[in-house]
Design an enzyme around this catalytic site. Structure first.
Site, PDB file in Angstrom:
ATOM      1  N   ASP A 191       0.859  -1.170   0.000  1.00  0.00           N
ATOM      2  CA  ASP A 191       0.000   0.000   0.000  1.00  0.00           C
ATOM      3  C   ASP A 191       0.904   1.231   0.000  1.00  0.00           C
ATOM      4  O   ASP A 191       1.593   1.501   0.989  1.00  0.00           O
ATOM      5  CB  ASP A 191      -0.892  -0.028   1.254  1.00  0.00           C
ATOM      6  CG  ASP A 191      -1.868   1.147   1.304  1.00  0.00           C
ATOM      7  OD1 ASP A 191      -1.696   2.117   0.542  1.00  0.00           O
ATOM      8  OD2 ASP A 191      -2.807   1.087   2.132  1.00  0.00           O
ATOM      9  N   HIS A 192       0.888   1.966  -1.120  1.00  0.00           N
ATOM     10  CA  HIS A 192       1.835   3.083  -1.262  1.00  0.00           C
ATOM     11  C   HIS A 192       1.511   4.233  -0.312  1.00  0.00           C
ATOM     12  O   HIS A 192       2.358   5.102  -0.067  1.00  0.00           O
ATOM     13  CB  HIS A 192       1.839   3.598  -2.705  1.00  0.00           C
ATOM     14  CG  HIS A 192       3.193   4.024  -3.181  1.00  0.00           C
ATOM     15  ND1 HIS A 192       4.098   4.690  -2.380  1.00  0.00           N
ATOM     16  CD2 HIS A 192       3.819   3.885  -4.375  1.00  0.00           C
ATOM     17  CE1 HIS A 192       5.197   4.946  -3.054  1.00  0.00           C
ATOM     18  NE2 HIS A 192       5.061   4.456  -4.264  1.00  0.00           N
ATOM     19  N   ARG A 193       0.311   4.267   0.254  1.00  0.00           N
ATOM     20  CA  ARG A 193      -0.015   5.299   1.239  1.00  0.00           C
ATOM     21  C   ARG A 193       0.741   5.073   2.541  1.00  0.00           C
ATOM     22  O   ARG A 193       0.992   6.023   3.296  1.00  0.00           O
ATOM     23  CB  ARG A 193      -1.518   5.291   1.535  1.00  0.00           C
ATOM     24  CG  ARG A 193      -2.409   5.555   0.330  1.00  0.00           C
ATOM     25  CD  ARG A 193      -3.865   5.313   0.666  1.00  0.00           C
ATOM     26  NE  ARG A 193      -4.097   3.936   1.129  1.00  0.00           N
ATOM     27  CZ  ARG A 193      -5.285   3.470   1.504  1.00  0.00           C
ATOM     28  NH1 ARG A 193      -6.341   4.268   1.478  1.00  0.00           N
ATOM     29  NH2 ARG A 193      -5.410   2.219   1.903  1.00  0.00           N
TER      30      ARG A 193
END
Length: 433
Positions: free
Chosen positions: A405-407
């Site tokens: 999850d790039h967040r």
């Protein structure tokens, strides 16, 4: 006065369930702790125990009823001296709720909103000519909608005239108002057609439709939400398995007398857990404006069960021995396939592992299970040309792909986790240290 037995909340997120099977009948005497029914939740089929003692006066919700809201009265329990004749004198509040508005949600958090793209379907609440509400089970309503049966014309055989599945199945179809003539709430427009098999074109091909189970519905909803809302990125790395396979063979020989047999997956669970502890920036969950970091690695392991995918959890896998992981995993996988996992055995986890290597799959990209920040997907180990000690050789190589999850996890941190995982698998003595 009879005591109402209500649909329980068997998990923190449960809002409704299927009353799969009653294990008691009207007139039976039960004591606290007796198993009364089997209830299918969004994750598993679980047993429901009696909390009071008494006589079962009435079963309000029959076997097989789907979509029973938490808080709905499913049976009435009488004390000593009460009998079925006292049920009619019970206050109306003891009756089962007939609409979703009257059911009390059990989840500690608010219900998740329905996606805007999903068509809204009003339940088939038919009214009689006298203007009174028709009492019918949720399953009976769905069958009536599908068959085109007007519930107002059906005589119920259930408690207090409640229309049940058998009543609708025996009714003649075609008596309901056609869907295209039903007016919208205020505009006079045609009501939306319900979602489901009726909306799927069959192109004249012989087919069979199967209604989704609660488990499959949750899988569909959560995976759709994950791909729509979580910005996935993927990192793939090749891992040489020969040292791990050698260690596994040696450990299995040593553990044979104890009846323990390690799988490759057991060692990979341990490797992922230790890698997460080494790279704590990847051992996180994302929630709105909060990034939560965990001090231990609980690994959710994907298991294919008859009802659908479920992920039992190896708690604190980084600090457990591989033999303990193997024993726990065998027990949890068996319970998962039988639909007997308890909520604490599948809810939570700080990261996930999915292994399709036993099917010969070389490489794949798994979908993140929010709010977790990553999932590791591993394929089959097969013989490939590989550079070993600066020389070309034949080695057993496995491709591992991390979905992140790039967040929550930056690319460099994800790459560091993949390197740590590879190092542990290729030098596996670190797993038993």
């Amino acid at each position: 006065m009879p005591t109402p037995i209500k649909m329980p909340a068997l998990s923190p997120t449960m809002e409704e369930g299927t009353l799969a099977r009653w294990l008691i009948k009207e007139g039976d005497t039960v004591s606290s702790g007796d198993i009364m029914a089997e209830i299918e939740t969004d994750k598993a089929t679980m047993e429901f125990e009696a909390v009071d003692e008494g006589t079962v006066l009435k079963i309000e919700v029959p076997d097989g009823t789907e979509g029973v809201k938490v808080g709905t009265v499913i049976a009435l329990l009488g004390a000593e001296g009460e009998d079925a004749g006292t049920v009619d004198a019970a206050p109306a509040a003891a009756a089962a709720p007939e609409s979703s508005e009257s059911a009390q949600p059990a989840a500690s958090e608010p219900p998740e909103p329905t996606p805007a793209s999903a068509p809204t379907v009003a339940p088939a609440k038919a009214a009689s000519s006298a203007g009174t509400r028709t009492i019918a089970s949720p399953l009976a309503r769905r069958i009536a909608e599908k068959k085109g049966v007007d519930l107002a014309s059906v005589k119920g055989s259930g408690p207090n005239g409640r229309i049940v599945k058998a009543d609708v199945e025996g009714a003649q179809s075609g008596s309901a108002v056609p869907r295209r003539e039903a007016a919208g709430p205020a505009t006079g427009q045609a009501a939306a057609a319900p979602a489901g098999p009726a909306t799927l074109p069959d192109f004249g091909i012989p087919h069979e439709d199967e209604k989704l189970s609660n488990v499959r519905k949750v899988i569909a909803r959560r995976l759709t939400e994950s791909k729509q809302t979580v910005p996935h990125y993927y990192l793939t790395i090749d891992v040489r398995l020969d040292p791990l396979l050698k260690l596994r063979a040696e450990l299995n020989a040593a553990l044979e007398a104890q009846g323990v047999k390690l799988s490759v997956n057991d060692l990979l669970i341990k490797a992922l857990a230790k890698a997460l502890i080494q790279v704590p920036r990847c051992n996180v969950s994302f929630g709105g404006d909060v990034l939560r970091s965990f001090s231990r690695a609980d690994i959710s392991v994907a298991v294919a069960a008859p009802s659908g995918l479920i992920t039992p959890i190896i708690v604190d896998a980084g600090s457990k021995s591989i033999s303990t992981i193997a024993t726990e995993m065998k027990e949890l996988a068996g319970k998962a396939r039988e639909g007997k996992l308890q909520p604490h055995e599948y809810q939570g986890g700080t990261a996930s592992l999915s292994n399709l290597g036993m099917y010969g799959i070389k490489q794949f990209e798994a979908v993140i299970n929010p709010p977790q920040g990553m999932i590791m997907a591993v394929g089959a180990g097969d013989k490939r040309p590989h550079v070993v000690d600066d020389a070309l050789a034949i080695a057993t190589v496995m491709s591992a792909t991390g979905s992140f999850d790039h967040r929550a996890i930056d690319g460099a941190d994800g790459a560091e986790l993949m390197q740590a995982f590879k190092a542990l698998v290729e030098a596996p003595l670190g797993l038993v240290a």
